[in-house]
Write a protein that holds these residues in place. Structure first.
Motif, short mmCIF file in Angstrom:
data_model
loop_
_atom_site.label_atom_id
_atom_site.label_comp_id
_atom_site.label_asym_id
_atom_site.label_seq_id
_atom_site.Cartn_x
_atom_site.Cartn_y
_atom_site.Cartn_z
N ALA A 146 43.10 -15.26 0.62
CA ALA A 146 43.25 -13.87 0.17
C ALA A 146 42.48 -12.92 1.07
CB ALA A 146 42.80 -13.73 -1.28
N ALA A 147 41.24 -13.28 1.39
CA ALA A 147 40.43 -12.43 2.27
C ALA A 147 41.11 -12.26 3.62
CB ALA A 147 39.03 -13.04 2.45
N LEU A 148 41.53 -13.36 4.20
CA LEU A 148 42.19 -13.31 5.51
C LEU A 148 43.48 -12.50 5.45
CD1 LEU A 148 41.98 -14.30 8.41
CD2 LEU A 148 43.23 -16.35 7.72
N SER A 149 44.25 -12.67 4.40
CA SER A 149 45.51 -11.92 4.25
C SER A 149 45.25 -10.42 4.22
CB SER A 149 46.22 -12.34 2.96
OG SER A 149 46.62 -13.67 3.02
N TRP A 150 44.26 -10.00 3.45
CA TRP A 150 43.98 -8.57 3.33
C TRP A 150 43.39 -8.01 4.62
CZ3 TRP A 150 41.31 -8.75 -2.11
CH2 TRP A 150 42.30 -9.03 -3.08
N LEU A 151 42.57 -8.79 5.31
CA LEU A 151 41.99 -8.31 6.56
C LEU A 151 43.07 -8.18 7.64
CD1 LEU A 151 38.66 -10.33 6.51
CD2 LEU A 151 38.94 -7.86 6.15
N ILE A 152 43.99 -9.12 7.69
CA ILE A 152 45.09 -9.01 8.65
C ILE A 152 45.98 -7.83 8.29
CG2 ILE A 152 47.18 -10.14 9.51
CD1 ILE A 152 45.65 -12.82 9.22
N ALA A 153 46.28 -7.65 7.01
CA ALA A 153 47.10 -6.51 6.59
C ALA A 153 46.44 -5.19 6.99
CB ALA A 153 47.33 -6.55 5.07
N ALA A 154 45.14 -5.10 6.84
CA ALA A 154 44.42 -3.88 7.23
C ALA A 154 44.61 -3.60 8.71
CB ALA A 154 42.94 -4.01 6.90
N ASN A 155 44.64 -4.63 9.52
CA ASN A 155 44.81 -4.44 10.95
C ASN A 155 46.24 -4.09 11.34
OD1 ASN A 155 42.17 -4.86 12.03
ND2 ASN A 155 42.35 -7.00 11.44
#
Length: 157
Positions: A146-155
């Motif tokens: 979940a953390a990785l998904s949201w961080l990638i989405a932010a980018n």
């Protein structure tokens, strides 16, 4: 603005994942090595104190936050960013919240209800430590995803 919200949410989720990782990596192994029922007693103490911790504020706050992020993404995003936000939310709700509520918490309650004097605690502790840790591995992976998904989405924004 939404880039920052996703970044902060992703970093907070990474903190949650780090707490789970510490239990999967060394806390449970250390408790399992304690003599007699000392590990079980220590785990009962941890389970009782977690409810009054910053961790619980983040844990429950991210339930509402992840739902809000998914709703926002549904109305405002498309493509990969939308998929990542929704997938991260589902990962947290199913892999963390549901596993905790239907797996770890009932096991914690049962452990707390056992009696050291009757020998039930020593018998249950062996199974508890293995199964609880396995469920915690799922929570660790789901929250990291979940953390990785949201961080990638932010980018992507």
């Amino acid at each position: 603005m939404m880039t920052w919200i996703l970044l902060v949410s992703g970093l907070l989720m990474a903190l949650i994942s780090g707490v789970f990782l510490s239990f999967s990596d060394f806390v449970m192994r250390g408790l399992a090595q304690a003599p007699g029922t000392a590990g079980a007693t220590g785990m009962i103490g941890l389970n009782r104190t977690v409810y009054k911790s910053i961790f619980m504020v983040l844990f429950m706050g991210l339930v509402l936050g992840s739902i809000a992020l998914a709703l926002w993404a549904y109305w405002q995003l498309d493509g990969a960013a939308l998929s990542l936000v929704v997938t991260g939310t589902l990962s947290y709700l199913v892999g963390v919240l549901a596993v905790t509520g239907f797996g770890n918490v009932p096991m914690n309650n049962r452990l707390d209800a056992t009696s050291e004097r009757s020998g039930d605690m020593a018998i249950y502790w062996t199974d508890y430590a293995k199964r609880w840790t396995w469920l915690n591995h799922i929570r660790t992976a789901a929250s990291a995803f979940a953390a990785l998904s949201w961080l990638i989405a932010a980018n992507l924004l």
